[in-house]
Design a protein around this motif. Structure first.
Motif, PDB file in Angstrom:
ATOM      1  N   ARG A 151       1.039  -0.999   0.133  1.00  0.00           N
ATOM      2  CA  ARG A 151       0.223  -0.163   0.061  1.00  0.00           C
ATOM      3  C   ARG A 151       0.820   1.389  -0.020  1.00  0.00           C
ATOM      4  O   ARG A 151       0.453   2.371  -0.105  1.00  0.00           O
ATOM      5  N   LEU A 152       2.090   1.096   0.153  1.00  0.00           N
ATOM      6  CA  LEU A 152       2.954   2.499  -0.032  1.00  0.00           C
ATOM      7  C   LEU A 152       4.038   2.138  -0.975  1.00  0.00           C
ATOM      8  O   LEU A 152       4.416   0.930  -1.329  1.00  0.00           O
ATOM      9  N   THR A 153       4.565   3.285  -1.390  1.00  0.00           N
ATOM     10  CA  THR A 153       5.941   3.158  -2.261  1.00  0.00           C
ATOM     11  C   THR A 153       6.931   2.918  -1.179  1.00  0.00           C
ATOM     12  O   THR A 153       7.344   3.468  -0.363  1.00  0.00           O
ATOM     13  N   THR A 154       7.834   1.864  -1.930  1.00  0.00           N
ATOM     14  CA  THR A 154       8.862   1.429  -0.920  1.00  0.00           C
ATOM     15  C   THR A 154      10.197   1.322  -1.843  1.00  0.00           C
ATOM     16  O   THR A 154      10.184   0.894  -2.922  1.00  0.00           O
ATOM     17  N   PRO A 318       3.813  10.069  -9.998  1.00  0.00           N
ATOM     18  CA  PRO A 318       5.375  10.090  -9.797  1.00  0.00           C
ATOM     19  C   PRO A 318       5.913   8.658 -10.401  1.00  0.00           C
ATOM     20  O   PRO A 318       5.245   7.669 -10.336  1.00  0.00           O
ATOM     21  N   VAL A 319       7.067   8.642 -10.867  1.00  0.00           N
ATOM     22  CA  VAL A 319       7.663   7.547 -11.295  1.00  0.00           C
ATOM     23  C   VAL A 319       8.105   6.404 -10.245  1.00  0.00           C
ATOM     24  O   VAL A 319       8.989   6.961  -9.292  1.00  0.00           O
ATOM     25  N   PRO A 320       7.600   5.380 -10.217  1.00  0.00           N
ATOM     26  CA  PRO A 320       8.138   4.354  -9.132  1.00  0.00           C
ATOM     27  C   PRO A 320       9.681   4.176  -8.995  1.00  0.00           C
ATOM     28  O   PRO A 320      10.276   4.275  -9.919  1.00  0.00           O
ATOM     29  N   PRO A 321      10.251   4.161  -7.848  1.00  0.00           N
ATOM     30  CA  PRO A 321      11.640   4.092  -7.663  1.00  0.00           C
ATOM     31  C   PRO A 321      11.862   2.658  -7.866  1.00  0.00           C
ATOM     32  O   PRO A 321      11.198   1.743  -7.575  1.00  0.00           O
ATOM     33  N   GLY A 322      13.171   2.260  -8.283  1.00  0.00           N
ATOM     34  CA  GLY A 322      13.490   1.194  -8.479  1.00  0.00           C
ATOM     35  C   GLY A 322      13.982   0.155  -7.318  1.00  0.00           C
ATOM     36  O   GLY A 322      14.085   0.748  -6.379  1.00  0.00           O
ATOM     37  N   PRO A 323      14.771  -0.921  -7.676  1.00  0.00           N
ATOM     38  CA  PRO A 323      15.020  -1.556  -6.334  1.00  0.00           C
ATOM     39  C   PRO A 323      16.520  -0.708  -5.977  1.00  0.00           C
ATOM     40  O   PRO A 323      17.294  -0.181  -6.819  1.00  0.00           O
ATOM     41  N   LEU A 324      16.831  -0.988  -4.603  1.00  0.00           N
ATOM     42  CA  LEU A 324      17.917  -0.363  -4.106  1.00  0.00           C
ATOM     43  C   LEU A 324      19.426  -1.310  -4.338  1.00  0.00           C
ATOM     44  O   LEU A 324      19.323  -2.535  -4.475  1.00  0.00           O
ATOM     45  N   PRO A 325      20.410  -0.639  -4.946  1.00  0.00           N
ATOM     46  CA  PRO A 325      21.773  -1.598  -5.316  1.00  0.00           C
ATOM     47  C   PRO A 325      22.423  -2.182  -4.364  1.00  0.00           C
ATOM     48  O   PRO A 325      22.361  -1.560  -3.115  1.00  0.00           O
ATOM     49  N   PHE A 326      23.268  -2.765  -4.433  1.00  0.00           N
ATOM     50  CA  PHE A 326      24.075  -3.453  -3.776  1.00  0.00           C
ATOM     51  C   PHE A 326      25.439  -3.887  -4.474  1.00  0.00           C
ATOM     52  O   PHE A 326      25.222  -4.198  -5.712  1.00  0.00           O
ATOM     53  N   GLU A 327      26.522  -4.096  -3.953  1.00  0.00           N
ATOM     54  CA  GLU A 327      27.668  -4.519  -4.532  1.00  0.00           C
ATOM     55  C   GLU A 327      28.694  -5.342  -3.628  1.00  0.00           C
ATOM     56  O   GLU A 327      28.938  -5.051  -2.583  1.00  0.00           O
ATOM     57  N   LEU A 328      29.455  -6.236  -4.080  1.00  0.00           N
ATOM     58  CA  LEU A 328      30.369  -7.094  -3.465  1.00  0.00           C
ATOM     59  C   LEU A 328      31.767  -6.145  -3.457  1.00  0.00           C
ATOM     60  O   LEU A 328      32.119  -5.900  -4.403  1.00  0.00           O
ATOM     61  N   ILE A 329      32.188  -5.861  -2.271  1.00  0.00           N
ATOM     62  CA  ILE A 329      33.425  -5.196  -2.195  1.00  0.00           C
ATOM     63  C   ILE A 329      34.574  -6.300  -1.394  1.00  0.00           C
ATOM     64  O   ILE A 329      34.218  -6.573  -0.257  1.00  0.00           O
ATOM     65  N   VAL A 330      35.393  -6.445  -2.207  1.00  0.00           N
ATOM     66  CA  VAL A 330      36.355  -7.698  -1.739  1.00  0.00           C
ATOM     67  C   VAL A 330      37.428  -6.918  -1.164  1.00  0.00           C
ATOM     68  O   VAL A 330      38.160  -5.877  -1.801  1.00  0.00           O
TER      69      VAL A 330
END
Length: 339
Positions: A151-154, A318-330
């Protein structure tokens, strides 16, 4: 006392243009906005919050709900929110939403209903149906960070994928005896993020043909001290010993690093350790991690709430926000399993 007319004369524009430039409402070119802001700064002019609110119907204030004020992750997300909103001329009102039912009820039924905010950001809080109802009844934009709410923008991170990435990194280095430090039940709340991270870990092992590793699981409390105690248990018990540890947070991973060194393990020669978060001390400890960019999460949430306000003004969706990014930092806490 400097007035808006003084700023207009100094910038060579109309008072209406000054109002639009400093309020953020209505179109003004970047060049004109910069000239107006420069004039206002030179003259020491500050927009009156009460006058601005009366003229625009806006408070230029965003309410932020947060479950903890003393935890690194939440304070970092909050810092991102505050920085992004401040750059756009907005204040924030902070609400510490604890597990106390009466305190939570008063926030939703009293404080937020005073109409002193233009929108609400909820940081890593799983809102109940009634709490979601109360927010929607306000008729204000709401952005939730941390988990799904239909029910909410997440804004969400795929915690199963994050855990898979961390585990697959250890598997690619040849590790098979991999332990996991997760969360005990009392800390597995608000979207059950620890459960999802354990499931991502288990799925990655299953896909690699590795049998159940329940004996190499130890719960903790998402703190350095908790990770230290859990790693001591994993490394000090009789029987099979892990060659690698995947901790569900960087703070627990740092605790595991300290425990390993205390017990005489060399990291990464004897034991590889990986965490999740992107903690500010990760580089200092040379910790390999899956960075979920918490500061950026806060900035994304601020941008999203302001985009919803602008869309509301324009009468558009409004344009729905996309998924939040993540990245492997070795870094230096993981290495190939010694043959």
């Amino acid at each position: 006392m400097v007035s808006i007319d003084d700023v207009a004369r100094h910038a060579g524009v109309s008072t209406a243009t000054v109002s639009r430039a400093l309020s953020g409402r209505g179109h003004v070119s970047d060049v004109t906005r910069a000239r107006v802001e420069s004039a206002a700064k030179a003259l020491g002019y500050v927009v009156s919050s009460s006058a601005s609110s009366l003229a625009s119907g806006r408070t230029r204030n965003i309410g932020v709900l947060v479950p903890y004020l003393d935890r690194w992750f939440f304070s970092t997300v909050l810092s991102g929110v505050a920085s992004a909103l401040t750059r756009r001329g907005y204040d924030i009102t902070l609400y510490n939403l604890t597990a106390d039912r009466d305190a939570r009820r008063s926030i939703f039924e009293t404080f937020l209903r005073r109409q002193r905010v233009d929108g609400v950001i909820a940081i890593s809080i799983e809102l109940g149906e009634q709490e979601t109802d109360r927010l929607l009844e306000l008729g204000l934009p709401v952005i939730a960070i941390g988990g799904p709410n239909a029910r909410l923008t997440t804004l969400t991170v795929d915690d199963l994928a994050v855990a898979r990435l961390a585990t697959e990194h250890l598997l690619a280095l040849g590790h098979r005896e991999i332990a996991h430090i997760g969360a005990s039940p009392e800390f597995d709340i608000d979207f059950h993020i620890p459960t999802h991270r354990r499931q991502g870990f288990e799925h990655a092992l299953a896909d690699a043909g590795i049998p159940d590793r329940s004996a190499l699981y130890e719960p903790a409390d998402f703190t350095v001290a908790g990770g230290f105690r859990a790693a001591k248990q994993l490394l000090g018990r009789p029987g099979e010993r892990p060659t690698a540890i995947f901790a569900a947070s960087d703070e627990m991973a740092i605790g595991a690093l300290l425990a390993a060194r205390d017990l005489g393990y060399r990291v990464p020669e004897d034991l590889s350790i990986v965490g999740i978060d992107g903690h500010e001390l990760g580089d200092f400890f040379r910790l390999t991690t899956v960075d979920q960019f918490p500061l950026g999460q806060g900035e994304r949430a601020a941008d999203a709430i302001l985009a919803e306000l602008e869309a509301k003004d324009a009468g558009s969706a409004p344009v729905p926000p996309g998924p939040l990014p993540f990245e492997l930092i070795v870094r230096g806490s993981t290495a190939r399993l010694a043959s």
